[in-house]
Design a protein around this motif. Structure first.
Motif, short mmCIF file in Angstrom:
data_model
loop_
_atom_site.label_atom_id
_atom_site.label_comp_id
_atom_site.label_asym_id
_atom_site.label_seq_id
_atom_site.Cartn_x
_atom_site.Cartn_y
_atom_site.Cartn_z
N ASN A 1 0.81 -1.22 0.00
CA ASN A 1 0.00 0.00 0.00
C ASN A 1 0.84 1.27 0.00
N VAL A 2 2.14 1.10 0.24
CA VAL A 2 3.07 2.21 0.16
C VAL A 2 4.22 1.77 -0.75
N GLY A 3 5.29 2.56 -0.81
CA GLY A 3 6.30 2.21 -1.80
C GLY A 3 7.72 2.51 -1.40
N ILE A 4 8.62 1.95 -2.19
CA ILE A 4 10.04 2.28 -2.17
C ILE A 4 10.34 2.96 -3.51
N HIS A 5 10.87 4.16 -3.46
CA HIS A 5 11.28 4.86 -4.67
C HIS A 5 12.79 5.04 -4.62
N VAL A 6 13.45 4.85 -5.75
CA VAL A 6 14.89 5.00 -5.82
C VAL A 6 15.22 6.03 -6.90
N HIS A 7 15.83 7.12 -6.50
CA HIS A 7 16.30 8.12 -7.46
C HIS A 7 17.69 7.72 -7.93
N VAL A 8 17.89 7.79 -9.24
CA VAL A 8 19.18 7.46 -9.86
C VAL A 8 19.70 8.73 -10.52
N SER A 9 20.89 9.14 -10.17
CA SER A 9 21.43 10.40 -10.68
C SER A 9 21.66 10.33 -12.19
N ARG A 10 21.18 11.33 -12.91
CA ARG A 10 21.40 11.38 -14.35
C ARG A 10 22.89 11.46 -14.68
N ASP A 11 23.65 12.13 -13.84
CA ASP A 11 25.09 12.26 -14.09
C ASP A 11 25.83 10.93 -14.01
N GLY A 12 25.19 9.92 -13.44
CA GLY A 12 25.83 8.61 -13.35
C GLY A 12 25.78 7.81 -14.64
N PHE A 13 24.98 8.28 -15.59
CA PHE A 13 24.90 7.63 -16.90
C PHE A 13 25.96 8.22 -17.82
N ARG B 1 7.09 -6.69 -6.35
CA ARG B 1 6.07 -7.21 -5.44
C ARG B 1 4.78 -6.38 -5.47
N ARG B 2 4.56 -5.67 -6.56
CA ARG B 2 3.28 -4.97 -6.70
C ARG B 2 3.15 -4.41 -8.12
N ARG B 3 1.90 -4.18 -8.51
CA ARG B 3 1.58 -3.37 -9.67
C ARG B 3 0.75 -2.21 -9.15
N SER B 4 1.18 -1.00 -9.44
CA SER B 4 0.57 0.16 -8.80
C SER B 4 0.23 1.24 -9.81
N THR B 5 -0.89 1.91 -9.57
CA THR B 5 -1.25 3.07 -10.39
C THR B 5 -0.31 4.24 -10.13
N TYR B 6 0.48 4.15 -9.07
CA TYR B 6 1.47 5.19 -8.77
C TYR B 6 2.81 4.89 -9.44
N ALA B 7 2.87 3.79 -10.19
CA ALA B 7 4.10 3.42 -10.90
C ALA B 7 3.73 2.69 -12.19
N GLU B 8 3.03 3.38 -13.07
CA GLU B 8 2.47 2.75 -14.26
C GLU B 8 3.52 2.48 -15.33
N PHE B 9 3.34 1.38 -16.03
CA PHE B 9 4.09 1.10 -17.24
C PHE B 9 3.23 1.56 -18.42
N SER B 10 3.08 2.84 -18.56
CA SER B 10 2.13 3.37 -19.54
C SER B 10 2.69 3.32 -20.95
N THR B 11 1.78 3.18 -21.89
CA THR B 11 2.17 3.16 -23.31
C THR B 11 2.84 4.46 -23.70
N THR B 12 2.33 5.57 -23.20
CA THR B 12 2.91 6.87 -23.54
C THR B 12 4.34 6.97 -23.05
N ALA B 13 4.58 6.54 -21.82
CA ALA B 13 5.94 6.60 -21.29
C ALA B 13 6.89 5.72 -22.09
N ARG B 14 6.41 4.55 -22.48
CA ARG B 14 7.23 3.64 -23.29
C ARG B 14 7.61 4.30 -24.61
N GLU B 15 6.62 4.93 -25.23
CA GLU B 15 6.85 5.53 -26.55
C GLU B 15 7.80 6.72 -26.49
N ARG B 16 7.91 7.31 -25.33
CA ARG B 16 8.69 8.54 -25.21
C ARG B 16 9.96 8.38 -24.38
#
Length: 261
Positions: free
Chosen positions: A110-122, A147-162
């Motif tokens: 019901n809650v989440g773990i979010h991990v920020h990855v620095s752009r400068d590391g790429f 361990r979840r599928r969440s509307t707060y972390a969607e694998f949206s078609t738009t995001a994939r395309e962009r």
């Protein structure tokens, strides 16, 4: 929301800042990839200040707490300053997770773990593209690991395309909300939002390991690797992980969840 959430310790050492609090980052480790962990925690109201003080006692200057009204019925978000993966594994006070469990806290689907990855590391925009494609092309396996599928972390078609826009950091040019598997909107980082919350040591470390490992795996991935060696396939990634001891929490978690092959 409890009283005094943004007070100066309230006599017991724990401060919980308002949600919009954003201090200047302190960097720990040597990089080049820096990770920022956000762990949402449900906290019992009768132990709220005790739990906040326990976090303060353990993390010192490595992290801070923020109030988050989306955590129900009551809770806070533990936010670390940027640290490289090795520093996080070796220096973060992981015993805090057990301490919070013993105080009645929980963190789950019901809650989440979010991990920020620095752009400068790429290495480049192309590297970010390869990294994001690896995750999006392996949605079922990533969801199983998270361990979840969440509307707060969607694998949206738009995001994939962009994904190319994500790689080039020009997401501000069109409307896409931040509730994506990979939130591209922070200017300095990419936020991996897929993981369910947890106070289990292996699960939390696996989330960090997944972020770090996917970046390193795709760093040197070539078009030949992708086309001829199926470099974006999950089994190729997991085989790579299993050969590297530093990602042991991730390998162990993939084995537990039977998504390693």
């Amino acid at each position: 929301m409890p009283e005094h959430t943004d007070c100066d310790s309230c006599d017991s050492g724990g401060r919980v800042w308002n949600y919009n609090y954003k201090p200047d980052p302190r960097f720990f480790g040597h990089g080049p990839v820096f990770l920022g962990l956000e762990l949402e925690i449900v906290v019992p109201s009768h132990n709220y200040q005790i739990c906040a003080s326990a976090v303060s006692d353990h993390v010192r200057d490595l992290a801070y707490l923020k109030y988050d009204s989306s955590i129900e019925p009551l809770g806070f978000e533990l936010v670390t300053h940027p640290m490289d993966y090795r520093f996080a594994m070796e220096q973060f006070p992981w015993q805090l997770l057990e301490r919070l469990r013993n105080l009645g806290c929980r963190s789950d689907q019901n809650v989440g773990i979010h991990v920020h990855v620095s752009r400068d590391g790429f290495d480049s925009a192309a590297h970010i593209y390869r990294w994001a494609k690896l995750i999006y092309r392996n949605e079922p396996q990533t969801v199983a690991l998270a361990r979840r599928r969440s509307t707060y972390a969607e694998f949206s078609t738009t995001a994939r395309e962009r994904v190319k826009h994500t790689a080039k950091n020009d997401m501000h040019r069109y409307g896409l909300n931040r509730y994506q598997a990979i939130n591209p909107h922070p200017r300095q980082s990419l936020e991996l939002r897929v993981f369910a919350g947890s106070l289990d040591l292996q699960q939390v470390q696996a989330a960090l390991a997944f972020a770090a490992a996917t970046v390193e795996y795709t760093r040197t991935l070539t078009s030949t690797d992708v086309i001829q060696q199926h470099g974006w396939d999950w089994n190729q990634f997991t085989a790579w992980v299993n050969q590297r001891e530093e990602y042991a929490p991730l390998a162990a978690e993939m084995e537990v969840l039977a998504c390693a092959c």
